[in-house]
Design an enzyme around this catalytic site. Sequence first.
Site, PDB file in Angstrom:
ATOM      1  N   ASN A   9       0.870  -1.183   0.000  1.00  0.00           N
ATOM      2  CA  ASN A   9       0.000   0.000   0.000  1.00  0.00           C
ATOM      3  C   ASN A   9       0.905   1.231   0.000  1.00  0.00           C
ATOM      4  O   ASN A   9       1.477   1.578   1.027  1.00  0.00           O
ATOM      5  CB  ASN A   9      -0.901  -0.027   1.241  1.00  0.00           C
ATOM      6  CG  ASN A   9      -1.781   1.210   1.330  1.00  0.00           C
ATOM      7  OD1 ASN A   9      -1.780   2.061   0.424  1.00  0.00           O
ATOM      8  ND2 ASN A   9      -2.519   1.336   2.417  1.00  0.00           N
ATOM      9  N   LYS A  11       0.064   4.204  -0.334  1.00  0.00           N
ATOM     10  CA  LYS A  11      -0.607   5.386   0.263  1.00  0.00           C
ATOM     11  C   LYS A  11      -0.404   6.607  -0.629  1.00  0.00           C
ATOM     12  O   LYS A  11      -0.435   6.480  -1.850  1.00  0.00           O
ATOM     13  CB  LYS A  11      -0.126   5.592   1.703  1.00  0.00           C
ATOM     14  CG  LYS A  11      -0.289   4.318   2.546  1.00  0.00           C
ATOM     15  CD  LYS A  11      -0.141   4.524   4.016  1.00  0.00           C
ATOM     16  CE  LYS A  11      -0.341   3.203   4.742  1.00  0.00           C
ATOM     17  NZ  LYS A  11      -0.289   3.301   6.193  1.00  0.00           N
ATOM     18  N   HIS A  95      -9.701   0.881   4.720  1.00  0.00           N
ATOM     19  CA  HIS A  95      -8.447   1.181   5.412  1.00  0.00           C
ATOM     20  C   HIS A  95      -8.713   2.144   6.576  1.00  0.00           C
ATOM     21  O   HIS A  95      -9.531   3.048   6.455  1.00  0.00           O
ATOM     22  CB  HIS A  95      -7.423   1.783   4.432  1.00  0.00           C
ATOM     23  CG  HIS A  95      -6.045   1.792   5.015  1.00  0.00           C
ATOM     24  ND1 HIS A  95      -5.643   2.733   5.927  1.00  0.00           N
ATOM     25  CD2 HIS A  95      -5.006   0.930   4.869  1.00  0.00           C
ATOM     26  CE1 HIS A  95      -4.400   2.461   6.298  1.00  0.00           C
ATOM     27  NE2 HIS A  95      -3.990   1.368   5.674  1.00  0.00           N
ATOM     28  N   GLU A  97      -7.120   4.560   7.639  1.00  0.00           N
ATOM     29  CA  GLU A  97      -6.880   5.983   7.350  1.00  0.00           C
ATOM     30  C   GLU A  97      -8.095   6.601   6.665  1.00  0.00           C
ATOM     31  O   GLU A  97      -8.349   7.789   6.809  1.00  0.00           O
ATOM     32  CB  GLU A  97      -5.590   6.127   6.517  1.00  0.00           C
ATOM     33  CG  GLU A  97      -4.369   5.895   7.409  1.00  0.00           C
ATOM     34  CD  GLU A  97      -3.114   5.425   6.704  1.00  0.00           C
ATOM     35  OE1 GLU A  97      -3.067   5.461   5.464  1.00  0.00           O
ATOM     36  OE2 GLU A  97      -2.190   4.987   7.420  1.00  0.00           O
ATOM     37  N   GLU A 169      -5.289  -4.926  10.560  1.00  0.00           N
ATOM     38  CA  GLU A 169      -4.333  -3.836  10.755  1.00  0.00           C
ATOM     39  C   GLU A 169      -4.682  -3.078  12.034  1.00  0.00           C
ATOM     40  O   GLU A 169      -5.516  -2.161  12.003  1.00  0.00           O
ATOM     41  CB  GLU A 169      -4.381  -2.864   9.564  1.00  0.00           C
ATOM     42  CG  GLU A 169      -3.994  -3.483   8.246  1.00  0.00           C
ATOM     43  CD  GLU A 169      -3.415  -2.445   7.272  1.00  0.00           C
ATOM     44  OE1 GLU A 169      -2.346  -2.719   6.707  1.00  0.00           O
ATOM     45  OE2 GLU A 169      -4.003  -1.360   7.104  1.00  0.00           O
ATOM     46  N   GLY A 175       2.248   2.728  10.852  1.00  0.00           N
ATOM     47  CA  GLY A 175       3.147   3.866  10.705  1.00  0.00           C
ATOM     48  C   GLY A 175       3.800   4.298  12.006  1.00  0.00           C
ATOM     49  O   GLY A 175       4.380   5.374  12.098  1.00  0.00           O
ATOM     50  N   SER A 215       3.333  -1.628  10.440  1.00  0.00           N
ATOM     51  CA  SER A 215       4.773  -1.579  10.685  1.00  0.00           C
ATOM     52  C   SER A 215       5.480  -2.886  10.331  1.00  0.00           C
ATOM     53  O   SER A 215       6.441  -3.286  11.002  1.00  0.00           O
ATOM     54  CB  SER A 215       5.075  -1.159  12.134  1.00  0.00           C
ATOM     55  OG  SER A 215       4.607   0.155  12.384  1.00  0.00           O
ATOM     56  N   GLY A 236       2.862  -0.990   4.382  1.00  0.00           N
ATOM     57  CA  GLY A 236       2.804   0.438   4.072  1.00  0.00           C
ATOM     58  C   GLY A 236       4.195   0.995   3.806  1.00  0.00           C
ATOM     59  O   GLY A 236       4.785   0.799   2.739  1.00  0.00           O
TER      60      GLY A 236
HETATM   61  P1  13P Z   1       2.799   0.753   7.752  1.00  0.00           P
HETATM   62  O1  13P Z   1       3.373  -0.517   7.216  1.00  0.00           O
HETATM   63  O2  13P Z   1       3.470   1.989   7.242  1.00  0.00           O
HETATM   64  O3  13P Z   1       2.633   0.718   9.243  1.00  0.00           O
HETATM   65  O4  13P Z   1       1.298   0.847   7.151  1.00  0.00           O
HETATM   66  C1  13P Z   1       0.484  -0.260   7.240  1.00  0.00           C
HETATM   67  C2  13P Z   1      -0.711  -0.008   6.430  1.00  0.00           C
HETATM   68  O5  13P Z   1      -1.522   0.852   6.746  1.00  0.00           O
HETATM   69  C3  13P Z   1      -0.883  -0.801   5.206  1.00  0.00           C
HETATM   70  O6  13P Z   1      -2.160  -0.629   4.684  1.00  0.00           O
END
Ligand code: 13P
Length: 263
Positions: A9, A11, A95, A97, A169, A175, A215, A236
């Site tokens: 992802n 993002k 997601h 976010e 997640e 993150g 992460s 991510g």
């Molecule tokens: P990170 O791997 O940056 O923590 O993000 C995970 C994520 O949201 C994947 O969709």
Amino acid sequence: MREVVVAANWKMHTTPADAGDLARTTAARTREPGVTRVICPPYPCLAAVGAALATADPDVAVGAQNVHDELAGAYTGEISAPMLAGLATWVIVGHSERRRDAGETDELIGRKLGRAVEAGLRPILCVGEQLDEREAGLATDVVERQLHGALAGRDPAETNAAGLVIAYEPVWAIGTGRNATGADAAAMSDAIRSSLDALGWGDFAAGMPVLYGGSVTSTNIDTFLAEPSIDGALVGGASLKPDEMAGIVARAGMTARARGLAG
Ligand code: 13P
């Protein structure tokens, strides 16, 4: 044996000018028999990534990061499932976010999932609890509620045939550099399968891939894939680094071989 999936992802990173290169490099560094690989760039980069992968490695699928719940209409700035035809074969829905920034509810996410299935896109449905919910011992309840809200009323056989993947997640791990333990992720994966069962999706629960996200790095991926109930990762930050992706997919390749998927 359940499929092993590593999805990137990206993002809100990359531009149409640099996304193709990153996709090509990532594809070249992650050739592992038996592992399903997916790259989800931002919408404006879908075409560039698709074009790069078509020549570099057509085995890597392209996914979108979101989709609208209506087919067309007065929705400025939005993208519907039919618009993704020829650009993506997978899509992330729900997601955290988007739940956070766009106020997406479980019901809305369920409608998006339905649009994805209708359009022949493989959905990755994201679920996961907040830190205060985990600390209050409510993590499983939250994830069950999210699954129920998104999946109740959907046709299990049709959704399963579309290739639904669930990504657990935990929001506090995204993150932050703070990942869940493999045991916690595995316990949640088992809880996800039990709640699919409770929803009447029992025929499909055992075969549906459950990924961990939050992460994930080449260093900690082993913690998750050592758990038989975890079937891959939604990555991510580390997915923007080909070295990291090489390590993550190499470890996924070990799982694919152990499961007899590597051909
Ligand atoms: P990170 O791997 O940056 O923590 O993000 C995970 C994520 O949201 C994947 O969709």
